[in-house]
Design a protein around this motif. Structure first.
Motif, short mmCIF file in Angstrom:
data_model
loop_
_atom_site.label_atom_id
_atom_site.label_comp_id
_atom_site.label_asym_id
_atom_site.label_seq_id
_atom_site.Cartn_x
_atom_site.Cartn_y
_atom_site.Cartn_z
N SER A 14 -61.26 1.47 9.83
CA SER A 14 -61.00 1.60 11.00
C SER A 14 -62.09 1.70 12.13
CB SER A 14 -60.02 2.27 11.86
OG SER A 14 -59.69 2.35 12.57
N TYR A 15 -61.67 0.44 12.81
CA TYR A 15 -63.04 0.10 14.47
C TYR A 15 -62.63 1.13 15.60
CZ TYR A 15 -64.89 -4.06 12.71
OH TYR A 15 -65.94 -4.91 12.03
N HIS A 16 -61.71 1.90 15.18
CA HIS A 16 -61.60 3.13 16.36
C HIS A 16 -62.53 4.19 15.79
CE1 HIS A 16 -57.15 2.71 17.93
NE2 HIS A 16 -57.21 1.83 16.47
N THR A 18 -49.94 -3.60 20.14
CA THR A 18 -51.18 -4.43 19.65
C THR A 18 -51.85 -3.94 19.81
OG1 THR A 18 -49.71 -6.69 21.60
CG2 THR A 18 -51.71 -7.09 20.83
N HIS A 19 -52.64 -4.03 18.37
CA HIS A 19 -54.27 -3.31 18.77
C HIS A 19 -55.11 -4.73 18.52
CE1 HIS A 19 -57.45 -1.91 16.05
NE2 HIS A 19 -57.76 -3.59 16.32
N ILE A 20 -56.62 -3.81 20.21
CA ILE A 20 -57.00 -4.93 19.99
C ILE A 20 -59.20 -4.62 19.41
CG2 ILE A 20 -56.37 -6.11 22.34
CD1 ILE A 20 -57.89 -5.14 23.74
N ALA A 74 -58.31 -0.65 20.48
CA ALA A 74 -57.52 0.49 21.13
C ALA A 74 -56.50 0.02 20.63
CB ALA A 74 -57.42 -0.16 22.78
N ASP A 75 -55.21 0.52 21.22
CA ASP A 75 -53.82 0.47 20.62
C ASP A 75 -53.28 -0.04 21.58
OD1 ASP A 75 -54.12 -0.18 17.84
OD2 ASP A 75 -53.71 2.03 17.50
N ILE A 76 -52.63 -0.31 22.39
CA ILE A 76 -52.14 -0.67 23.93
C ILE A 76 -50.99 -1.22 24.20
CG2 ILE A 76 -54.82 -0.74 24.99
CD1 ILE A 76 -53.35 -4.11 25.03
N TYR A 83 -60.81 6.27 20.64
CA TYR A 83 -61.30 6.23 19.41
C TYR A 83 -60.51 7.40 18.65
CZ TYR A 83 -65.43 9.34 17.63
OH TYR A 83 -66.14 10.23 16.79
N ARG A 84 -61.64 7.47 17.47
CA ARG A 84 -61.03 8.45 16.67
C ARG A 84 -61.66 8.79 15.75
NH1 ARG A 84 -56.59 4.00 12.83
NH2 ARG A 84 -55.42 3.82 14.96
#
Length: 200
Positions: A147-149, A188-190, A155-157, A129-130
């Motif tokens: 951003s969806y964040h 990877t961003h999901i 999530a970036d993982i 989350y941002r």
């Protein structure tokens, strides 16, 4: 239900997470309602009934680690979800709202696939989350303005032992939502938005 070997968040961190959630609720921050985590027809949703809802996640910035099952017997464990929400918080601003559970199911599916391939399945979280303030700061480094964040849905993982293309390919196959490939930064961003792919 949690495993014997799960890492434990200290009482201070748990209290801090609850306090941050209350602060967020009282500060007038507007968060849109989360959509249903279910999308009938996606491969992820088809797998949910047989998935092991086990996650072992380390926050790359804070060093915190949580290993637990967030669901068992078809029932979500609210306490486990709050522990994950705290791990996925905006650590810069100390804000810890509820995260879209679809992300946790997606990570469980990716982790299970990694374990079946002989890897540990451990997830490194680079960004969850941002707040708008944090996202605005990160826009200088290429973060999207919408951003969806910021919506608690991204999530970036990294997955231990698996190359980024393999993680992204499986995420796209699952039909999680958005899948971004970042080979330069090796992550990877999901997200749980509409299905789409891109390379950053």
């Amino acid at each position: 239900m949690t495993t014997d070997g799960e890492a434990r968040i200290g009482q201070r961190a748990l209290i801090g997470g609850l306090a941050a959630s209350l602060a967020l609720a009282g500060c007038g921050a507007r968060l849109e309602p989360l959509p249903s985590p279910w999308r009938p027809g996606s491969r992820l949703d088809a797998q949910v009934p047989t998935l092991d809802a086990y996650l072992d996640v380390t926050n790359a910035h804070t060093g915190e680690r949580v290993a637990l099952r967030f669901a068992s017997g078809g029932n979500m464990d609210r306490r486990a979800l709050r522990r994950l929400d705290w791990l996925f918080r905006d650590w810069r601003q100390g804000r810890s709202p509820e995260i879209d559970p679809r992300l946790y199911w997606a990570l469980a599916a990716l982790s299970q696939q990694a374990r079946q391939a002989g890897q540990s399945g451990r997830v490194t979280l680079l960004s969850g989350y941002r707040t708008r303030r944090t996202n605005a700061t990160l826009q200088r480094n290429g973060a999207a303005s919408n951003s969806y964040h910021m919506r608690r849905r991204a999530a970036d993982i990294r997955l231990e032992g698996l190359p980024m293309p393999a993680v992204a390919d499986h995420a796209e196959w699952l039909g999680i939502g958005g899948v971004g490939r970042y080979p330069g930064s090796d992550f990877t961003h999901i997200d749980s938005g509409p299905p789409r792919t891109w390379a950053g």
